[in-house]
Motif scaffolding. Structure first.
Motif, short mmCIF file in Angstrom:
data_model
loop_
_atom_site.label_atom_id
_atom_site.label_comp_id
_atom_site.label_asym_id
_atom_site.label_seq_id
_atom_site.Cartn_x
_atom_site.Cartn_y
_atom_site.Cartn_z
N UNK A 495 0.88 -1.25 -0.07
CA UNK A 495 -0.10 -0.10 0.06
C UNK A 495 0.93 1.40 -0.08
N UNK A 496 0.30 2.42 -0.19
CA UNK A 496 0.89 3.74 0.03
C UNK A 496 1.28 4.20 1.56
N UNK A 497 0.45 3.57 2.34
CA UNK A 497 0.81 4.12 3.80
C UNK A 497 -0.68 3.68 4.42
N UNK A 498 -0.30 3.49 5.79
CA UNK A 498 -1.58 3.14 6.62
C UNK A 498 -2.17 4.49 7.21
N UNK A 499 -3.38 4.73 7.14
CA UNK A 499 -3.53 6.31 7.53
C UNK A 499 -4.60 6.17 8.74
N UNK A 500 -4.72 7.16 9.49
CA UNK A 500 -6.14 7.45 10.31
C UNK A 500 -7.16 7.76 9.58
N UNK A 501 -8.24 6.99 10.18
CA UNK A 501 -9.43 7.03 9.40
C UNK A 501 -10.02 8.71 9.27
N UNK A 502 -9.50 9.25 10.06
CA UNK A 502 -9.85 10.72 10.28
C UNK A 502 -9.40 11.81 9.10
N UNK A 503 -8.33 11.17 8.70
CA UNK A 503 -7.28 11.89 7.75
C UNK A 503 -7.91 11.44 6.36
N UNK A 504 -8.89 10.39 6.24
CA UNK A 504 -8.99 9.83 4.78
C UNK A 504 -9.18 10.95 3.83
N UNK A 505 -10.37 11.66 4.16
CA UNK A 505 -10.82 13.07 3.21
C UNK A 505 -9.42 13.62 2.79
N UNK A 506 -8.79 14.11 3.70
CA UNK A 506 -7.56 15.01 3.25
C UNK A 506 -6.77 14.34 2.43
N UNK A 507 -6.37 13.04 2.73
CA UNK A 507 -5.48 12.10 1.99
C UNK A 507 -5.97 11.94 0.62
N UNK A 508 -7.20 11.96 0.68
CA UNK A 508 -7.90 11.44 -0.85
C UNK A 508 -7.87 12.66 -1.59
N UNK A 509 -8.14 13.83 -0.90
CA UNK A 509 -8.09 15.11 -1.81
C UNK A 509 -6.82 15.47 -2.31
N UNK A 510 -5.67 15.14 -1.44
CA UNK A 510 -4.37 15.63 -2.13
C UNK A 510 -3.92 14.62 -3.13
N UNK A 511 -4.46 13.30 -2.93
CA UNK A 511 -4.12 12.21 -4.17
C UNK A 511 -5.04 12.84 -5.30
N UNK A 512 -6.27 13.21 -5.22
CA UNK A 512 -7.10 13.62 -6.46
C UNK A 512 -6.56 14.78 -6.87
N UNK A 513 -6.08 15.81 -6.08
CA UNK A 513 -5.54 17.10 -6.75
C UNK A 513 -4.04 16.45 -7.68
N UNK A 514 -3.25 15.74 -6.96
CA UNK A 514 -2.22 15.20 -7.60
C UNK A 514 -2.51 14.55 -9.11
N UNK A 515 -3.68 13.81 -8.99
CA UNK A 515 -3.95 12.94 -10.20
C UNK A 515 -4.62 13.95 -11.19
N UNK A 516 -5.25 14.96 -10.89
CA UNK A 516 -5.59 15.97 -11.93
C UNK A 516 -4.26 16.80 -12.60
N UNK A 517 -3.12 16.41 -12.19
CA UNK A 517 -2.17 17.06 -12.96
C UNK A 517 -2.05 16.58 -14.37
#
Ligand code: COA
Length: 532
Positions: A495-517
């Motif tokens: 995987x790319x990391x084990x995350x705190x469930x509370x951070x899920x939205x932030x982490x996915x948001x950063x990933x989606x932003x990176x993806x849209x490059x």
């Protein structure tokens, strides 16, 4: 808007127990992350500082725009191996001069920053992310090269590091090397293959062979500076484009290089998005300590998508998989979330249809895993579960929109594949501390082994050792359980990391932003043959 209703009772004892279990796992996770942060330990950290050098994460921090987050990837690499947690390398995504970049930094406090098999896997994963998402790569270099005792594991596959750098460059994705110390032998090809090279005065050492090797090979007497110092490379060889007077100057110059890259994102910022209607904190109480107890993934969706707004697709059909449309930090997403653990024929066909729709509409997909796999049994075999599961796997494999996967709970068997497990190349895959992934559950696997052993003994006409069987089952169960846990899987870069469930939205948001490059387009056709 279709705001999801929540039936979660924040005062219920179950929720409190789930939360307690999750917090315990998060504390264990924190302790492992702390090992990665500690690098080579106080002795080596102190020695490094005494030399007037910055630590790997300090270099990253000074490179990034002030007060911007860094999405560190695979911090638990090498967990459970003989190597230091983190694998002597820091990788992640951060913003430099407003540009999202993929950043790597050798940790010179761990065995001189030498690369072991897990460092290599981690570095190659970072390159894959940069290539898929068109993120400029900045390598902060200070490494003893190959970890010599493990050279047989890394020398031959390790050539891919330099191949990747030039392929990134060929694809128009900028590569920057900032050399803070050793970058010798094979390591010299990191600056050698990069588009932009910065070297630190009296610190950078970039040569194919150091003084002892040169003496052995040709008899020439030499020293580090004349063979590969920053001054020499900036004035004589031309390998260094920029000469930095110290580490901070090098990081400042790296920021100036990025500022001039003219690297443009394929898609603009979607703008402000409404937060979910329910508290992220409640995500701690949703997954039961015992994964055999089902939970409603809509409670998770309600806490990660914009405004908790979710339009469910086929809600009355194939109800053990929830599918639907939402937005996350303004980016549209199609969500597939396991609702009751098992995937039946209906769920598989619904998933295949949904994935095709997302491809027709160019909508990224988010897979939320909690599955024990596809249903077994004669009724289901006769109903075509293999061909229906195959339809879902076909759709996932040939889908061309970006995929994100989050392992919330179970991710077993072919269910892991159908839900876009690691081998299906999701752009990013994260696990919660509550996740478990294996070919099947530990009890089932131990039971299957026991039945096979019993049949084998019977076929040979031998008596079956019942006591030995119980011990074997217990041992196998324990082994599979420990191999299913997120730290173990993260250690192996699954995987790319084990995350705190509370951070899920932030982490996915950063990933989606990176993806849209990078530009993307869904598959309009191009799927394999769907068996009907
Ligand atoms: N493989 C395995 N271990 C390595 C290593 C390597 N390539 N490079 C360094 N180490 C180990 C050292 O043995 C030492 O271990 P110890 O503390 O248990 O004795 C530890 O890492 C720190 O090394 P040290 O030499 O004390 O650190 P340094 O900061 O003074 O120097 C280097 C770092 C990288 C310059 C130096 O260790 C070196 O030249 N290493 C060999 C580089 C090389 O030839 N690599 C092959 C390239 S393909």
């Amino acid at each position: 808007m279709t705001v999801l209703a929540s039936s979660l009772d924040p005062t219920s004892p179950e929720l409190a127990a789930n939360r307690e279990a999750m917090l315990t796992k998060l504390a264990e996770l924190d302790a492992e992350h702390a090992k990665a942060l500690a690098g080579g330990g106080p002795k080596y950290v102190e020695r490094h500082r005494k030399r007037g050098k910055l630590l790997a994460r300090e270099r990253v921090e000074l490179l990034l725009d002030p007060d911007t987050p860094f999405l560190e990837l695979s911090p638990l690499a090498a967990w459970g191996s003989d190597y230091t947690v983190g694998a002597s390398l820091v990788t992640g995504i951060g913003v430099v001069e407003g540009v999202e970049c993929l950043i790597t930094a050798n940790d010179p406090t761990v065995r001189g920053g030498a690369s072991n098999p897990w460092s290599l896997k981690k570095a190659l994963r970072a390159n894959d992310i940069a290539l898929a998402n068109r993120l400029p790569v900045i390598n902060l270099v200070e490494s003893g090269g190959a970890d010599l005792p493990s050279q047989k594991e890394i020398f031959i596959p390790g050539g891919a590091i330099f191949r990747d750098l030039t392929r990134l460059s060929a694809a128009g994705i900028p590569t920057v090397a900032v050399v803070f110390g050793n970058s010798t032998a094979g390591g010299a090809y990191v600056p050698g293959m990069s588009d932009h090279v910065i070297m630190v005065k009296e610190r950078a050492k970039v040569f194919l062979g150091g003084p002892p090797l040169v003496k052995m090979a040709t008899g020439e007497e030499s020293d580090d500076e004349s063979l590969g110092g920053a001054e020499m490379h900036a004035r004589v060889s031309g390998l260094a484009d920029y000469f930095a007077v110290d580490e901070r100057d090098a990081l400042r110059q790296a920021r100036r290089v990025v500022a001039r890259l003219n690297h443009r994102k394929a898609y603009g910022d979607p703008g402000p998005a409404q937060p979910p209607k329910y508290a992220a904190d409640e995500l701690l109480g949703i997954v039961p300590g015992d994964l055999r107890t089902p939970f409603d993934p809509r409670e998770v969706i309600a806490r990660i998508v914009d405004a908790s707004d979710f339009d469910e697709f086929k809600p009355l059909y194939g109800t053990s998989l929830a599918t639907g449309w939402a937005a996350l930090h303004g980016y549209p997403v199609g969500v597939l979330a396991n609702a009751q653990g098992v995937l039946f024929s209906e769920e598989s066909q619904k998933a295949a249809q949904f994935i095709q729709l997302a491809n027709q509409r160019d909508i990224p997909l988010l897979f939320l895993h909690n599955t024990t796999g596809y249903m077994v049994g004669s009724q289901y075999e006769q109903g075509g579960i293999i061909k229906h599961g195959a339809m879902m796997i076909n759709a996932v494999s040939n889908s061309r929109v970006p995929h994100l996967s989050v392992l919330m709970g179970a991710s077993y068997g072919a269910g892991h594949y159908g839900m876009c497990g690691r081998a299906y190349d999701p752009r990013f895959l994260f696990a919660w501390p509550s996740a478990k992934s294996a070919v099947m559950g530990p009890q089932q696997l131990a039971g299957v082994l026991s039945i096979v052993a019993r049949q084998s003994a019977a076929a040979k006409g031998q008596p079956y050792d019942e006591e030995g069987d119980a011990a074997l089952r217990a041992m196998v169960e324990q082994q599979i359980e420990s191999e299913s846990l997120p730290m173990f899987l993260s250690g192996r870069l699954y995987d790319d990391g084990v995350i705190d469930p509370r951070d899920t939205r932030t982490v996915l948001g950063m990933c989606l932003s990176a993806i849209h490059t990078a530009p993307y387009e869904g598959a309009r056709g191009g799927f394999g043959v769907f068996r009907m």
